[in-house]
Design an enzyme around this catalytic site. Structure first.
Site, PDB file in Angstrom:
ATOM      1  N   LYS A  20      -6.420   3.518   9.436  1.00 35.04           N
ATOM      2  CA  LYS A  20      -6.759   3.347   8.022  1.00 35.04           C
ATOM      3  C   LYS A  20      -7.707   2.152   7.850  1.00 35.04           C
ATOM      4  O   LYS A  20      -7.898   1.351   8.780  1.00 35.04           O
ATOM      5  CB  LYS A  20      -5.466   3.184   7.211  1.00 35.04           C
ATOM      6  CG  LYS A  20      -4.562   4.446   7.286  1.00 35.04           C
ATOM      7  CD  LYS A  20      -3.267   4.255   6.495  1.00 35.04           C
ATOM      8  CE  LYS A  20      -2.404   5.509   6.544  1.00 35.04           C
ATOM      9  NZ  LYS A  20      -1.152   5.331   5.743  1.00 35.04           N
ATOM     10  N   TYR A  60      -3.762  13.958   1.133  1.00 35.66           N
ATOM     11  CA  TYR A  60      -2.469  13.463   0.640  1.00 35.66           C
ATOM     12  C   TYR A  60      -1.964  14.274  -0.554  1.00 35.66           C
ATOM     13  O   TYR A  60      -1.194  13.760  -1.366  1.00 35.66           O
ATOM     14  CB  TYR A  60      -2.600  11.981   0.267  1.00 35.66           C
ATOM     15  CG  TYR A  60      -2.598  11.053   1.475  1.00 35.66           C
ATOM     16  CD1 TYR A  60      -1.521  11.027   2.372  1.00 35.66           C
ATOM     17  CD2 TYR A  60      -3.673  10.194   1.722  1.00 35.66           C
ATOM     18  CE1 TYR A  60      -1.516  10.175   3.467  1.00 35.66           C
ATOM     19  CE2 TYR A  60      -3.669   9.335   2.828  1.00 35.66           C
ATOM     20  CZ  TYR A  60      -2.585   9.332   3.689  1.00 35.66           C
ATOM     21  OH  TYR A  60      -2.571   8.481   4.776  1.00 35.66           O
ATOM     22  N   ASN A 123      -0.322   0.130   5.874  1.00 32.98           N
ATOM     23  CA  ASN A 123       0.426   0.381   7.116  1.00 32.98           C
ATOM     24  C   ASN A 123      -0.426   0.889   8.285  1.00 32.98           C
ATOM     25  O   ASN A 123       0.074   1.512   9.206  1.00 32.98           O
ATOM     26  CB  ASN A 123       1.664   1.240   6.843  1.00 32.98           C
ATOM     27  CG  ASN A 123       1.331   2.616   6.301  1.00 32.98           C
ATOM     28  OD1 ASN A 123       0.154   2.977   6.188  1.00 32.98           O
ATOM     29  ND2 ASN A 123       2.340   3.391   5.974  1.00 32.98           N
ATOM     30  N   HIS A 126      -2.228   6.534  10.264  1.00 36.82           N
ATOM     31  CA  HIS A 126      -1.631   7.816   9.869  1.00 36.82           C
ATOM     32  C   HIS A 126      -1.385   8.658  11.111  1.00 36.82           C
ATOM     33  O   HIS A 126      -2.196   8.644  12.039  1.00 36.82           O
ATOM     34  CB  HIS A 126      -2.595   8.584   8.942  1.00 36.82           C
ATOM     35  CG  HIS A 126      -2.228  10.050   8.794  1.00 36.82           C
ATOM     36  ND1 HIS A 126      -1.295  10.482   7.887  1.00 36.82           N
ATOM     37  CD2 HIS A 126      -2.638  11.154   9.473  1.00 36.82           C
ATOM     38  CE1 HIS A 126      -1.151  11.808   8.006  1.00 36.82           C
ATOM     39  NE2 HIS A 126      -1.963  12.241   8.958  1.00 36.82           N
ATOM     40  N   GLU A 137      -5.045  19.208   9.839  1.00 34.90           N
ATOM     41  CA  GLU A 137      -5.743  17.944   9.547  1.00 34.90           C
ATOM     42  C   GLU A 137      -6.930  17.690  10.476  1.00 34.90           C
ATOM     43  O   GLU A 137      -7.792  16.877  10.154  1.00 34.90           O
ATOM     44  CB  GLU A 137      -4.745  16.778   9.646  1.00 34.90           C
ATOM     45  CG  GLU A 137      -3.708  16.810   8.527  1.00 34.90           C
ATOM     46  CD  GLU A 137      -2.576  15.788   8.698  1.00 34.90           C
ATOM     47  OE1 GLU A 137      -1.746  15.686   7.784  1.00 34.90           O
ATOM     48  OE2 GLU A 137      -2.511  15.104   9.738  1.00 34.90           O
TER      49      GLU A 137
HETATM   50  P1  GDP Z   1       3.763   8.470   6.599  1.00 37.83           P
HETATM   51  O1  GDP Z   1       3.801   9.910   7.039  1.00 37.83           O
HETATM   52  O2  GDP Z   1       4.711   7.585   7.377  1.00 37.83           O
HETATM   53  O3  GDP Z   1       2.363   7.887   6.595  1.00 37.83           O
HETATM   54  O4  GDP Z   1       4.309   8.411   5.100  1.00 37.83           O
HETATM   55  P2  GDP Z   1       4.143   9.444   3.861  1.00 37.83           P
HETATM   56  O5  GDP Z   1       3.539  10.734   4.309  1.00 37.83           O
HETATM   57  O6  GDP Z   1       5.437   9.465   3.140  1.00 37.83           O
HETATM   58  O7  GDP Z   1       3.104   8.671   2.914  1.00 37.83           O
HETATM   59  C1  GDP Z   1       1.732   8.663   3.234  1.00 37.83           C
HETATM   60  C2  GDP Z   1       1.188   7.283   2.974  1.00 37.83           C
HETATM   61  O8  GDP Z   1       1.280   6.986   1.585  1.00 37.83           O
HETATM   62  C3  GDP Z   1       1.940   6.153   3.666  1.00 37.83           C
HETATM   63  O9  GDP Z   1       1.576   5.971   5.015  1.00 37.83           O
HETATM   64  C4  GDP Z   1       1.550   4.972   2.810  1.00 37.83           C
HETATM   65  O10 GDP Z   1       0.215   4.524   3.123  1.00 37.83           O
HETATM   66  C5  GDP Z   1       1.521   5.602   1.412  1.00 37.83           C
HETATM   67  N1  GDP Z   1       2.815   5.421   0.736  1.00 37.83           N
HETATM   68  C6  GDP Z   1       3.951   6.138   0.902  1.00 37.83           C
HETATM   69  N2  GDP Z   1       4.940   5.668   0.142  1.00 37.83           N
HETATM   70  C7  GDP Z   1       4.411   4.608  -0.535  1.00 37.83           C
HETATM   71  C8  GDP Z   1       4.934   3.674  -1.491  1.00 37.83           C
HETATM   72  O11 GDP Z   1       6.100   3.732  -1.890  1.00 37.83           O
HETATM   73  N3  GDP Z   1       4.068   2.726  -1.954  1.00 37.83           N
HETATM   74  C9  GDP Z   1       2.778   2.631  -1.546  1.00 37.83           C
HETATM   75  N4  GDP Z   1       1.984   1.671  -2.036  1.00 37.83           N
HETATM   76  N5  GDP Z   1       2.247   3.488  -0.645  1.00 37.83           N
HETATM   77  C10 GDP Z   1       3.056   4.453  -0.149  1.00 37.83           C
HETATM   78 MG    MG Z   2       3.012  11.621   6.094  1.00 35.39          MG
END
Ligand code: GDP
Ligand code: MG
Length: 155
Positions: A20, A60, A123, A126, A137
């Site tokens: 990212k 997303y 974080n 991805h 993807e």
């Molecule tokens: P991942 O698969 O571990 O990347 O997590 P998810 O698919 O649930 O979410 C995708 C991305 O959205 C995450 O990696 C974060 O960058 C962002 N994200 C998810 N949950 C949150 C949140 O509660 N707050 C914020 N600011 N970003 C979030």
């Molecule tokens: Mg995810």
């Protein structure tokens, strides 16, 4: 695979890994790539890419109702990302383990997020959450090659 077995790459599991914008800005590209290289997965595609807003929204789309969605799209489009396709048996789940929990404060030490980040909204990386999403993807043509390490990695 034995060294001279030829496997069509569509049969082999692939995952989409994206460093990212914070990972690029913080100079973590080499460190992050190195984790996947050292593990023994095969790099099949790599590019530095400025993600347009519509593609970020598509990537997303499952999160579009979440309150953080606008911030997430701003974050992902805020600078270049490094897009990669990595291949190997079990690569999707293994990459998720190497990456660690979504919230870096909950990610185990030794994982990328556990070692290199402090906030969910920054974080650094991805990884696809299923082989089907890995396929969905990954876009574009991948390199067809086999590493000389393969017989030393795979029985
Ligand atoms: P991942 O698969 O571990 O990347 O997590 P998810 O698919 O649930 O979410 C995708 C991305 O959205 C995450 O990696 C974060 O960058 C962002 N994200 C998810 N949950 C949150 C949140 O509660 N707050 C914020 N600011 N970003 C979030
Ligand atoms: Mg995810």
């Amino acid at each position: 695979a034995t060294p001279n077995r030829i496997v069509a790459s569509s049969e082999v599991e692939q995952t989409y890994i994206m460093i990212k914008p914070d990972g690029v800005q913080r100079g973590l590209v080499g460190e992050i790539i190195s984790r996947f290289e050292k593990k023994g997965f095969l790099l099949k595609g790599l590019k530095l890419f400025q993600c347009p807003k519509d593609l970020a929204q598509e990537h997303y789309k499952d999160l579009k109702e979440r309150p953080f969605f606008p911030n997430l799209i701003d974050y992902i489009t805020s600078g270049p990302v490094v897009c990669m396709a990595w291949e190997g048996d079990g690569v999707v789940a293994s990459a998720r383990k190497l990456i660690g929990a979504t919230n870096p404060l909950q990610a185990e030490p030794g994982t990328i997020r556990g070692d290199l980040a402090v906030q969910t909204g920054r974080n650094v990386v991805h990884g696809s959450d299923s082989p089907d999403n890995g396929k969905r993807e990954i876009e574009g043509e991948l390199a067809q090659w086999e590493s000389v390490q393969t017989p030393w990695l795979i029985e």
